[in-house]
Design a protein around this motif. Structure first.
Motif, mmCIF file in Angstrom:
data_model
loop_
_atom_site.group_PDB
_atom_site.id
_atom_site.type_symbol
_atom_site.label_atom_id
_atom_site.label_comp_id
_atom_site.label_asym_id
_atom_site.label_seq_id
_atom_site.Cartn_x
_atom_site.Cartn_y
_atom_site.Cartn_z
ATOM 1 N N ASP A 41 0.786 -0.923 -0.466
ATOM 2 C CA ASP A 41 0.232 0.404 0.013
ATOM 3 C C ASP A 41 0.534 1.115 0.155
ATOM 4 O O ASP A 41 0.391 2.041 0.679
ATOM 5 C CB ASP A 41 -0.347 -0.129 1.364
ATOM 6 C CG ASP A 41 -1.818 -1.202 1.292
ATOM 7 O OD1 ASP A 41 -1.881 -1.160 -0.509
ATOM 8 O OD2 ASP A 41 -2.651 -1.624 1.936
ATOM 9 N N THR A 42 2.055 1.274 -0.774
ATOM 10 C CA THR A 42 3.096 2.599 -0.748
ATOM 11 C C THR A 42 3.195 2.123 -2.086
ATOM 12 O O THR A 42 3.595 1.534 -2.947
ATOM 13 C CB THR A 42 3.632 2.195 0.163
ATOM 14 O OG1 THR A 42 3.699 2.078 1.827
ATOM 15 C CG2 THR A 42 5.338 3.148 0.310
ATOM 16 N N HIS A 44 5.995 3.163 -4.802
ATOM 17 C CA HIS A 44 7.678 3.585 -4.581
ATOM 18 C C HIS A 44 7.761 3.917 -6.235
ATOM 19 O O HIS A 44 7.410 2.830 -6.975
ATOM 20 C CB HIS A 44 7.704 2.017 -4.033
ATOM 21 C CG HIS A 44 9.176 2.397 -4.318
ATOM 22 N ND1 HIS A 44 10.132 0.835 -4.613
ATOM 23 C CD2 HIS A 44 10.562 2.872 -4.294
ATOM 24 C CE1 HIS A 44 11.299 1.729 -5.100
ATOM 25 N NE2 HIS A 44 11.665 2.294 -4.223
ATOM 26 N N GLN A 62 11.098 15.305 -3.112
ATOM 27 C CA GLN A 62 9.770 15.749 -2.844
ATOM 28 C C GLN A 62 9.118 16.654 -3.455
ATOM 29 O O GLN A 62 8.027 15.634 -2.668
ATOM 30 C CB GLN A 62 10.961 17.013 -1.534
ATOM 31 C CG GLN A 62 10.209 17.297 -0.746
ATOM 32 C CD GLN A 62 10.288 18.981 0.204
ATOM 33 O OE1 GLN A 62 11.458 19.217 0.085
ATOM 34 N NE2 GLN A 62 9.028 19.502 0.250
ATOM 35 N N GLN A 65 6.774 13.172 -4.086
ATOM 36 C CA GLN A 65 6.730 12.673 -3.004
ATOM 37 C C GLN A 65 5.457 13.438 -2.842
ATOM 38 O O GLN A 65 3.421 12.917 -2.717
ATOM 39 C CB GLN A 65 7.372 12.540 -1.611
ATOM 40 C CG GLN A 65 6.519 11.565 -0.684
ATOM 41 C CD GLN A 65 7.744 12.210 0.593
ATOM 42 O OE1 GLN A 65 8.880 12.815 0.442
ATOM 43 N NE2 GLN A 65 7.607 11.087 1.677
ATOM 44 N N GLU A 66 4.735 14.248 -3.057
ATOM 45 C CA GLU A 66 3.939 15.473 -2.925
ATOM 46 C C GLU A 66 2.967 15.406 -3.331
ATOM 47 O O GLU A 66 1.817 15.016 -3.179
ATOM 48 C CB GLU A 66 4.147 16.766 -2.369
ATOM 49 C CG GLU A 66 5.064 17.727 -1.412
ATOM 50 C CD GLU A 66 5.945 18.735 -1.275
ATOM 51 O OE1 GLU A 66 5.564 19.446 -2.221
ATOM 52 O OE2 GLU A 66 6.419 19.126 -0.335
ATOM 53 N N ALA A 69 1.727 11.343 -2.841
ATOM 54 C CA ALA A 69 0.890 11.473 -2.029
ATOM 55 C C ALA A 69 -0.706 12.137 -2.560
ATOM 56 O O ALA A 69 -1.627 12.142 -2.176
ATOM 57 C CB ALA A 69 1.404 12.101 -0.546
ATOM 58 N N THR A 72 -2.692 10.417 -4.807
ATOM 59 C CA THR A 72 -3.391 9.054 -4.722
ATOM 60 C C THR A 72 -3.695 9.115 -2.823
ATOM 61 O O THR A 72 -4.690 7.286 -2.417
ATOM 62 C CB THR A 72 -2.272 7.731 -4.643
ATOM 63 O OG1 THR A 72 -1.271 8.194 -3.709
ATOM 64 C CG2 THR A 72 -1.841 7.731 -6.583
ATOM 65 N N MET A 74 -2.070 7.833 -0.695
ATOM 66 C CA MET A 74 -0.749 7.156 -0.001
ATOM 67 C C MET A 74 0.825 7.495 0.114
ATOM 68 O O MET A 74 0.641 8.798 -0.517
ATOM 69 C CB MET A 74 -1.076 5.527 -0.581
ATOM 70 C CG MET A 74 -1.034 6.175 -2.712
ATOM 71 S SD MET A 74 -0.329 4.226 -3.508
ATOM 72 C CE MET A 74 -0.540 2.895 -2.734
ATOM 73 N N PRO A 75 1.120 6.553 0.735
ATOM 74 C CA PRO A 75 2.345 6.663 1.472
ATOM 75 C C PRO A 75 3.141 6.946 0.319
ATOM 76 O O PRO A 75 3.101 6.100 -0.548
ATOM 77 C CB PRO A 75 2.416 5.903 2.396
ATOM 78 C CG PRO A 75 1.156 5.849 2.945
ATOM 79 C CD PRO A 75 0.735 5.604 2.165
ATOM 80 N N VAL A 76 4.271 7.797 0.618
ATOM 81 C CA VAL A 76 5.117 7.883 -1.267
ATOM 82 C C VAL A 76 6.974 7.256 -0.466
ATOM 83 O O VAL A 76 7.065 8.031 -0.467
ATOM 84 C CB VAL A 76 4.608 9.100 -1.754
ATOM 85 C CG1 VAL A 76 5.871 8.743 -2.977
ATOM 86 C CG2 VAL A 76 3.716 8.628 -2.167
ATOM 87 N N ARG A 77 7.263 6.530 -1.542
ATOM 88 C CA ARG A 77 8.941 6.315 -1.432
ATOM 89 C C ARG A 77 9.409 6.460 -3.108
ATOM 90 O O ARG A 77 9.073 5.946 -3.242
ATOM 91 C CB ARG A 77 8.974 5.214 -0.785
ATOM 92 C CG ARG A 77 10.211 5.098 -0.337
ATOM 93 C CD ARG A 77 11.293 3.330 0.605
ATOM 94 N NE ARG A 77 9.942 2.402 -0.715
ATOM 95 C CZ ARG A 77 10.766 1.231 -0.903
ATOM 96 N NH1 ARG A 77 11.703 0.833 -0.399
ATOM 97 N NH2 ARG A 77 9.950 0.545 -1.181
#
Length: 163
Positions: A41-42, A44, A62, A65-66, A69, A72, A74-77
């Protein structure tokens, strides 16, 4: 939301993440994104810088990621892909046209070895003339060189070819 739909949303968000030095090009236009996956659920995202010493890498990570996120929820890496290396052939034809319209000559086409001569007689993005000369192999950023057009009198930058 299905994984395919989420991946599509991620790519749509990436279209909105513009290069801070050339704001008409997205990270997708530049060919900086090498993989988009969803793991646990992340989101990538793997990316490559256009130049290894690019000072904007952390900023771009950054922004990715912003944007992802926000699109979606969801957390983003975002990680640097250490297996791939950026080269100027990763630029899409649309990206090259966007560069010309922005006043920057796209990198020349090359097959294999890069030579200094590849920066010579670069077509002017303003008038199209090849009656140009290299003023400096070093532009405002590491990825650009400075040229002068003898026909229209404009100074312009070229995105350097990278192999």
């Amino acid at each position: 939301m299905t994984a395919d739909h989420t991946i599509a949303n991620i790519y749509a968000a990436l279209e909105q993440v513009m290069d801070p030095e050339i704001p008409v090009l997205s990270v997708l236009d530049l060919g900086m994104i090498t993989a988009v996956t969803i793991e646990d659920d992340t989101a990538h995202i793997k990316m490559i810088p256009t130049f290894a010493a690019c000072p904007a890498i952390n900023f771009i990570q950054q922004r990715i990621q912003e944007a992802v996120a926000g699109a979606t929820g969801m957390p983003v890496r975002v990680t640097i892909d250490k297996e791939a290396h950026w080269h100027s052939k990763r630029l899409s034809e649309a990206a090259k046209e966007k560069l010309r319209n922005f006043g920057i000559a796209p990198p020349g086409i090359h097959e294999g070895e890069l030579r200094a001569e590849m920066l010579m007689n670069t077509p002017c993005p303003h008038c199209g003339s090849k009656n140009t000369y290299l003023r400096s192999p070093f532009g405002a950023t590491l990825c650009r060189a400075v040229h002068y057009c003898k026909d229209c009198g404009m100074v312009f930058e070229q995105f350097k070819p990278v192999g």
